[in-house]
Write a protein that holds these residues in place. Sequence first.
Motif: not given
Length: 557
Positions: A8-10, A14-15, A90-93, A129-130
């Motif tokens: 991913q970009p820096a 996300d999912a 996604a993270v819960r899965a 933030g992230p």
Amino acid sequence: MPHEPQPQPADELDAEAVRTWSSLALAALGRAREDIDAINVYPVADADTGTNLYLTAESGDRALDAVFGTGGTGPAGVSDTTAPPSLPEAVRAYAHGALIGARGNSGTILAQLLRGVADVLGTEPEGRGPAGLLAQALTRAAEEAYRAVAHPVEGTMLTVATAAARAGEAALTTAGTAAEVARAAYDGARAALAQTPGQLAALGRAGVVDAGGCGLVAVLGALWQALSGQEPGQEPVRGRAVPVPRTPEPCAEEQGGPAYEVIYLLEATEAAVTALRARLDGLGDSLVVVGGDGLWNVHVHVDDPGAAVEAGVVAGRPYRIRITHFGDERRRGRGERAQRAVVAVVPGEGLAGLCAEAGATTVLTRPGEEPTAAALADAIARAHAREVVLLPGGPDGRAAAGAAAEQARADGVRVAVIPTRSAVQALAALAVHDPEGSFDEDVVAMTAAAGATRYAELAVAESRSFTSAGICQAGDVLGLIDGDVAVIGAALPETAEAVLERMLGSGGELVTLVLGPEVPDALAEHLEAYVQHGHLAVDTVTYRGGRYSPPLLIGVE
């Protein structure tokens, strides 16, 4: 098609980033799997930490693929006809898949680390933030993993996770992106891993770093790569994603400890699990209970596997029960596969314990349940041997056994499936098993012993039906010989006598009786006397089948 990782970009968290992380982590653990197995000396030197971490990550990856629509509907409820999942879905899965597929001590801890990440990223929190969210997620992961282990030990995977979290939080003062936090956590984990031999005596004696921590470094390296697009730097071991020190020498002191590893999934309330922890803590060691929201993964090392499973029954509903006997694994060279192992499918906890005492890796089935190819493949992997003899237990398990054997052969394991049709045939085969002899001779001898054992099962009819012995009514006792109903009786003792008389009519030297959980010992004494009275040269042995076993199994050799 397997998912192709797309870094991913820096600052993208996300999912798709989670999906890429999962794919890269699975690949990294796959590359390092054998090396991690080779340095596995704590808590048990059974050379399977790399394998357990890989299988746990693989389960999480499958669940994650499911919510992306590549394998059906996942636990987050996203089907293949909907839009791509959100980050929380996604993270819960990912965490849920790891939980239900967790293997061993290290895999169970990894599942809890992922759950900690999901507790933060899976709730769409606001205000950070992230970079801040990722640091918070790593901190929560380390905290939850520590709480899941009954007696945390420094110099282990937990130490590495804590160091990674602290490094990630510290990086927030200078880092502006999630990728920079991930890099700091990765570097912190590597530094902590290098210190583990000085923190844990078993590691220092063997000259190795902690195997579980080694795997966690691979997972964190994959996280950094997923977020930054940069591959982790060249490590000391060529072609491996994590630093692995020299091959260890056997420890001067032989490790002791409980003889069995027990793992199961458990549906139970949090209050019941609190009581379960206390009960299991008194039974053994290496206790790790992870999960939440009604579903838990329980891992413990004990000398009494039946008591560990029974504690789960008191707490809730245990299933996917796996019992492994450590056997000679503590004494063989670190990381070295056993030459040969036996995997046996059995319909009862008592039988599972009996086979485990004989050195077999067991797969426990319930009434009406057939073993799956995945369960048998997992058991073959847990056996960790170059050669495996597979005893499917009954005709319903043959197809699954064949599929699991083919999968293992593709991984370089030599597998022979002996066509057993009953647990008593498996016992007969185990009785002549010679792990020191040649593989072919061993398989021939075990096959001959199983084939020379006639088998019978006594069961209670659930409804009126037509059988090969006539019409039976609900409540009648059915005596099945070699799979066919041969006797219909009103009570267990009389029906068992009739079955024995028919079976011994063609001769026999040994009668094996396996009693179900509700059958009194008096029945075994009655049948032993019956056999001795009519057949003086025939010996009788009796075992307890335990929970899930039929009322009575009979073998005649």
